[in-house]
Design a protein around this motif. Structure first.
Motif, PDB file in Angstrom:
ATOM      1  N   VAL A 133       1.024  -0.828  -0.259  1.00 11.01           N
ATOM      2  CA  VAL A 133       0.206   0.523   0.038  1.00 11.01           C
ATOM      3  C   VAL A 133       0.913   1.252   0.110  1.00 11.01           C
ATOM      4  N   GLY A 134       0.268   2.459  -0.109  1.00 11.01           N
ATOM      5  CA  GLY A 134       0.975   3.694  -0.444  1.00 11.01           C
ATOM      6  C   GLY A 134       0.395   4.573  -1.602  1.00 11.01           C
ATOM      7  N   GLU A 188       3.435  -0.841   3.682  1.00 14.33           N
ATOM      8  CA  GLU A 188       3.362   0.703   3.362  1.00 14.33           C
ATOM      9  C   GLU A 188       4.461   0.753   2.539  1.00 14.33           C
ATOM     10  N   ARG A 241      -3.347   5.414   7.879  1.00 11.53           N
ATOM     11  CA  ARG A 241      -1.881   6.606   7.747  1.00 11.53           C
ATOM     12  C   ARG A 241      -2.622   7.819   7.981  1.00 11.53           C
ATOM     13  N   ASP A 281       6.546   4.652   0.699  1.00  6.39           N
ATOM     14  CA  ASP A 281       6.346   5.986   0.491  1.00  6.39           C
ATOM     15  C   ASP A 281       7.806   6.502   0.282  1.00  6.39           C
ATOM     16  N   TYR A 302      -5.393  -1.200   6.426  1.00  5.47           N
ATOM     17  CA  TYR A 302      -4.697   0.280   6.026  1.00  5.47           C
ATOM     18  C   TYR A 302      -4.973   1.784   6.878  1.00  5.47           C
TER      19      TYR A 302
END
Lengths: 292, 258
Positions: free
Chosen positions: B56-57, B231, B248, B233, B246
């Motif tokens: 994810v990200g 995750e 953030r 980034d 999920y």
């Protein structure tokens, strides 16, 4: 490689050729192969004429006057033994006179003024290799008892040089057209490759080897080359037949190749070239699109 | 006595059972694109056999680069990558097709060939590997049955809904029995109901032993599955939770639980 894989390549290539190759590109290929074949036919005829002219090149060796029959026979043997000589025929002075009379025709009466036969005995010498005529003539002239040699000095050299030039020029023109055909076939295959870029990408992503992807395009190029060459080959073969008939009525003194074998061989060569050029074009152009 | 220690005693090269079963390993991998964009930055991680991992990200975080490196669509500018015992970085170009037969991909835009039927699209992936021709038909039908589309084998992709098309692309990915299935935003173009159908399918494939790595933006799916979440980034791993959600802070995809 599995047989079914080979079958897959053939089927894919054929299907893709049918789907992607337009009549225009096929026509372009057929037209350029036609021109290539026509250049080939011109070369074939030039070669035929050249062969004909070269086979007529002869050396005439004139003998000194008053030689005995034994001496003449000895000279004949000596000429026969000379390097590059194929055949020697004796031409007696009486024979030469008769030939000259026949050539002069109505004006033969001027020979009567001369009275005695002024012509010397001679040998007609045929050479093995027309290109070596000049050297052979020099060798023959050094034989004692030979007064002089005549091989159409000047004319023969020019003829041989011209024939060589025509051969080289023809080969260059043919090469130019080969390059043009490869380019056109390559461009045709390239278009189908671009239209199938997505398919190639997917093939690469699911683990197809480069050659697995390339083969169908190779086959496609070969099909395109073969079809184009077949059309042009057929047109050339039939067209040449008519051209020869037309020319025979118009200018019968021009010696042309009338036997069907060399013409057919040229058409077959055209087919083979079409297939090879298609394969090369297909194989080379797809390579650029394999980097995924 | 835990099994990992047994292994350690038998062979000191294996430090733990976890390492024995590692399928994917990245050693300080970076990817900087020629235009200066950063794909990955010094990423160290490993994924075990049979895992289900979410990547994810935000967009541009490096999820796609991560997947492309595993299939050698791009080469990292630094670091080493081991996939199923093969060094992806040092691999010869001629070995890449064989890597891609063990690591199959599913895409957001399905990447189906529109001029081939559903059956042909799936069979294509098998034929490319020069599989035994007698096995092509049964294996393709088996895959199509697994994704629930055996009845649409003769249809063309254009005649199918988005969810069905994605199922075909999944059938194409699993027909060669890959070790790893990479799914790049497989539900990106689908509504939530259809997406859950796809997730059920991926889960079923995962249960047969295939490792699944899925990049996604879909928070409700991630939160509903409770699987490992990595995750990313700016090309870096900022979080790696074994049973993650999920979440953030300050992320507009954030969904409150419940």
């Amino acid at each position: 490689m599995r047989l079914t894989t080979i079958w897959y390549f053939l089927a894919e290539g054929w299907r893709s050729a049918r789907r992607n190759v337009s009549l225009i590109s096929l026509g372009t290929i057929a037209a350029s192969l036609f021109v290539l074949g026509a250049v080939g036919l011109v070369l074939l005829n030039l070669n035929h004429v050249s062969q004909l002219l070269r086979s007529r090149i002869e050396i005439r060796a004139f003998l000194e006057d008053g030689l005995s029959a034994d001496r003449i026979a000895a000279i004949k043997a000596q000429i026969q033994a000379t390097d590059g000589v194929k055949q020697v025929t004796f031409v007696s002075k009486d024979e030469a006179l008769r030939t000259l009379r026949a050539q002069l025709g109505e004006r033969a009466s001027i020979l009567d003024v001369v009275g005695e036969n002024p012509l010397p005995d001679a040998f007609d010498v045929k050479v093995e290799e027309p290109d070596h005529t000049v050297e052979v003539a020099a060798r023959v002239s050094r034989i004692s008892g030979v007064a002089s040699v005549n091989y159409g000095q000047g004319f023969t050299e020019k003829l041989l040089a011209t024939m060589r030039l025509v051969g080289v020029a023809g080969a260059l023109v043919a090469l130019l057209f080969v390059a043009a055909v490869v380019f056109i076939v390559g461009n045709t295959v390239r278009l189908t490759i671009i239209s199938r870029a997505r398919e190639i990408e997917v093939m690469k992503l699911v683990g197809a080897t480069d050659w697995f992807i390339r083969w169908p395009f190779l086959v496609e190029g070969m099909v395109v080359g073969l079809v184009g060459a077949s059309v042009s080959g057929l047109l050339l073969f039939v067209g040449y037949k008519f051209a020869v008939r037309y020319l025979a009525g118009l200018a019968p003194f021009i010696p042309v190749v009338t036997a069907p074998e060399p013409v057919a061989a040229l058409c077959v060569a055209l087919l083979v070239m079409g297939v090879i050029m298609g394969a090369v074009a297909g194989g080379v152009f797809v390579k650029r699109y394999l980097r995924v | 006595m835990p099994r990992s220690i047994e292994v350690y005693q038998v062979n000191p090269i294996f430090r733990s059972m976890r390492e024995v079963m590692t399928l994917v390993r990245l050693y300080s991998v970076s990817k900087v694109y020629p235009n200066g964009a950063v794909g990955l930055l010094n990423v160290d991680t490993h994924i075990r056999q049979g895992e289900f991992v979410f990547l994810v990200g935000p967009s541009g975080a490096g999820k796609t680069t991560f997947m492309r490196i595993l299939t050698r669509q791009v080469l990292p500018t630094q670091g080493q990558v081991i996939v199923d015992g093969r060094n992806v970085v040092r691999m010869k170009p001629s070995e890449v097709p064989y890597l891609r037969r063990t690591v199959r991909m599913v895409f957001q835009d399905y990447k189906l060939l529109p001029n081939k039927t559903v059956y042909e699209n799936v069979a294509f992936a098998l034929r490319v590997t020069e599989a035994n021709p007698r096995q092509v038909r049964p294996r393709v039908m088996e895959s199509l049955e697994l994704v629930g589309l055996a009845g649409k084998a003769r249809a063309y992709p254009g005649e199918l809904s988005g969810g069905e098309q994605q199922r075909v692309s999944i059938a194409r990915a699993i027909v060669g029995a890959p070790t790893i299935l990479l799914a790049d935003e497989p539900t990106g173009n689908l509504d939530l109901d259809t997406s859950w159908g796809i997730m059920e399918l991926l889960l079923r494939i995962n249960k047969t032993g295939t490792t699944v790595i899925m990049a996604t933006h879909n928070s409700s799916i991630v939160n509903g599955m409770m699987r490992r979440v990595i995750e990313l980034d700016g090309g870096k791993i900022v979080r790696d939770d074994e049973r993650g959600a999920y979440r953030r802070e300050a992320d507009h995809y954030m969904v409150l639980p419940g």
